[in-house]
Design a protein around this motif. Structure first.
Motif, mmCIF file in Angstrom:
data_model
loop_
_atom_site.group_PDB
_atom_site.id
_atom_site.type_symbol
_atom_site.label_atom_id
_atom_site.label_comp_id
_atom_site.label_asym_id
_atom_site.label_seq_id
_atom_site.Cartn_x
_atom_site.Cartn_y
_atom_site.Cartn_z
ATOM 1 N N THR A 117 14.803 -16.574 -27.239
ATOM 2 C CA THR A 117 15.258 -17.898 -27.920
ATOM 3 C C THR A 117 14.270 -18.576 -28.797
ATOM 4 O O THR A 117 12.980 -18.535 -28.301
ATOM 5 C CB THR A 117 15.526 -18.706 -26.753
ATOM 6 N N VAL A 118 14.381 -18.952 -29.746
ATOM 7 C CA VAL A 118 13.511 -19.303 -30.942
ATOM 8 C C VAL A 118 13.346 -20.782 -30.635
ATOM 9 O O VAL A 118 12.207 -21.600 -30.670
ATOM 10 C CB VAL A 118 13.945 -19.037 -32.484
ATOM 11 N N ALA A 119 14.421 -21.359 -30.348
ATOM 12 C CA ALA A 119 14.404 -23.250 -30.173
ATOM 13 C C ALA A 119 15.710 -23.530 -29.188
ATOM 14 O O ALA A 119 16.662 -22.945 -29.459
ATOM 15 C CB ALA A 119 14.222 -23.680 -31.365
ATOM 16 N N THR A 178 20.807 -24.183 -29.352
ATOM 17 C CA THR A 178 19.940 -22.956 -29.097
ATOM 18 C C THR A 178 20.034 -22.125 -30.261
ATOM 19 O O THR A 178 21.103 -21.908 -31.034
ATOM 20 C CB THR A 178 20.449 -22.258 -27.846
ATOM 21 N N VAL A 179 18.913 -21.756 -30.776
ATOM 22 C CA VAL A 179 18.701 -20.740 -31.903
ATOM 23 C C VAL A 179 18.090 -19.432 -31.147
ATOM 24 O O VAL A 179 17.097 -19.546 -30.635
ATOM 25 C CB VAL A 179 17.675 -21.391 -32.982
ATOM 26 N N ARG A 180 18.859 -18.420 -31.215
ATOM 27 C CA ARG A 180 18.285 -17.095 -30.720
ATOM 28 C C ARG A 180 18.143 -16.087 -31.792
ATOM 29 O O ARG A 180 18.889 -15.783 -32.630
ATOM 30 C CB ARG A 180 19.432 -16.527 -29.651
ATOM 31 N N ALA A 213 23.598 -21.476 -31.060
ATOM 32 C CA ALA A 213 24.802 -21.851 -30.009
ATOM 33 C C ALA A 213 24.872 -23.405 -30.035
ATOM 34 O O ALA A 213 23.747 -23.944 -29.829
ATOM 35 C CB ALA A 213 24.548 -21.174 -28.745
ATOM 36 N N PHE A 214 26.141 -24.016 -29.543
ATOM 37 C CA PHE A 214 26.112 -25.390 -29.649
ATOM 38 C C PHE A 214 26.994 -25.691 -28.354
ATOM 39 O O PHE A 214 28.150 -25.196 -28.170
ATOM 40 C CB PHE A 214 26.689 -26.135 -30.828
ATOM 41 N N THR A 215 26.366 -26.545 -27.419
ATOM 42 C CA THR A 215 27.496 -27.015 -26.353
ATOM 43 C C THR A 215 27.103 -28.481 -26.200
ATOM 44 O O THR A 215 26.420 -29.129 -26.553
ATOM 45 C CB THR A 215 26.879 -26.443 -25.103
ATOM 46 N N TRP A 216 28.498 -29.000 -25.812
ATOM 47 C CA TRP A 216 28.443 -30.527 -25.369
ATOM 48 C C TRP A 216 27.706 -30.904 -24.071
ATOM 49 O O TRP A 216 27.700 -30.176 -23.162
ATOM 50 C CB TRP A 216 29.912 -31.059 -25.167
ATOM 51 N N SER A 217 26.798 -31.577 -24.218
ATOM 52 C CA SER A 217 25.592 -32.022 -23.220
ATOM 53 C C SER A 217 26.202 -33.180 -22.366
ATOM 54 O O SER A 217 25.569 -33.508 -21.273
ATOM 55 C CB SER A 217 24.299 -32.168 -23.855
ATOM 56 N N GLY A 218 26.786 -34.041 -22.928
ATOM 57 C CA GLY A 218 27.351 -35.356 -22.214
ATOM 58 C C GLY A 218 26.670 -36.624 -23.054
ATOM 59 O O GLY A 218 26.420 -36.444 -24.221
ATOM 60 N N THR A 219 26.801 -37.657 -22.278
ATOM 61 C CA THR A 219 26.207 -38.988 -22.825
ATOM 62 C C THR A 219 25.120 -39.342 -22.477
ATOM 63 O O THR A 219 24.829 -38.975 -21.227
ATOM 64 C CB THR A 219 27.459 -40.037 -22.581
ATOM 65 N N VAL A 220 24.359 -40.377 -22.833
ATOM 66 C CA VAL A 220 23.217 -41.057 -22.382
ATOM 67 C C VAL A 220 23.816 -42.040 -21.712
ATOM 68 O O VAL A 220 24.367 -43.027 -22.491
ATOM 69 C CB VAL A 220 22.261 -41.574 -23.736
#
Length: 102
Positions: free
Chosen positions: A70-72, A61-63, A41-48
């Motif tokens: 959740t693996v990682a 996220t890998v499930r 799963a991929f989500t946009w987290s924002g900016t630094v």
């Protein structure tokens, strides 16, 4: 997540050979090549803060669908996205080895 960010994430994933579907939670989901029992799963987290747009973050996220765990989960800057499949596959391999030895 804005529609523009979601479209950017879809383009980024497709550019790296990841075929995704958009989920209700405004994230992308994809099965991992060669590991059908695992979803990424991929989500946009924002900016630094204070960094260039290249440092926008994507949460990954890998499930494990069979074990329902959740693996990682990690965040990476967009410029490192090309290595996400390799990272995910290494983590899935380590997870499988651990589960078989348990």
């Amino acid at each position: 997540m804005t529609l523009k960010n979601l479209q950017n994430l879809v383009a980024l994933a497709e550019e790296h050979g990841i075929i995704c579907q958009i989920a209700q939670e405004e994230c992308l989901i994809a099965s991992l090549p060669g590991n059908d029992g695992f979803l990424g799963a991929f989500t946009w987290s924002g900016t630094v803060e204070g960094e260039s747009p290249d440092h926008e973050l994507v949460a990954v996220t890998v499930r494990d669908l069979l074990a329902e765990v959740t693996v990682a989960a990690w965040q990476i800057p967009t410029y490192l996205f090309r290595s996400v499949l390799r990272q995910a596959q290494m983590l899935v391999s380590a997870h499988k080895d651990f589960m078989q030895s348990s």
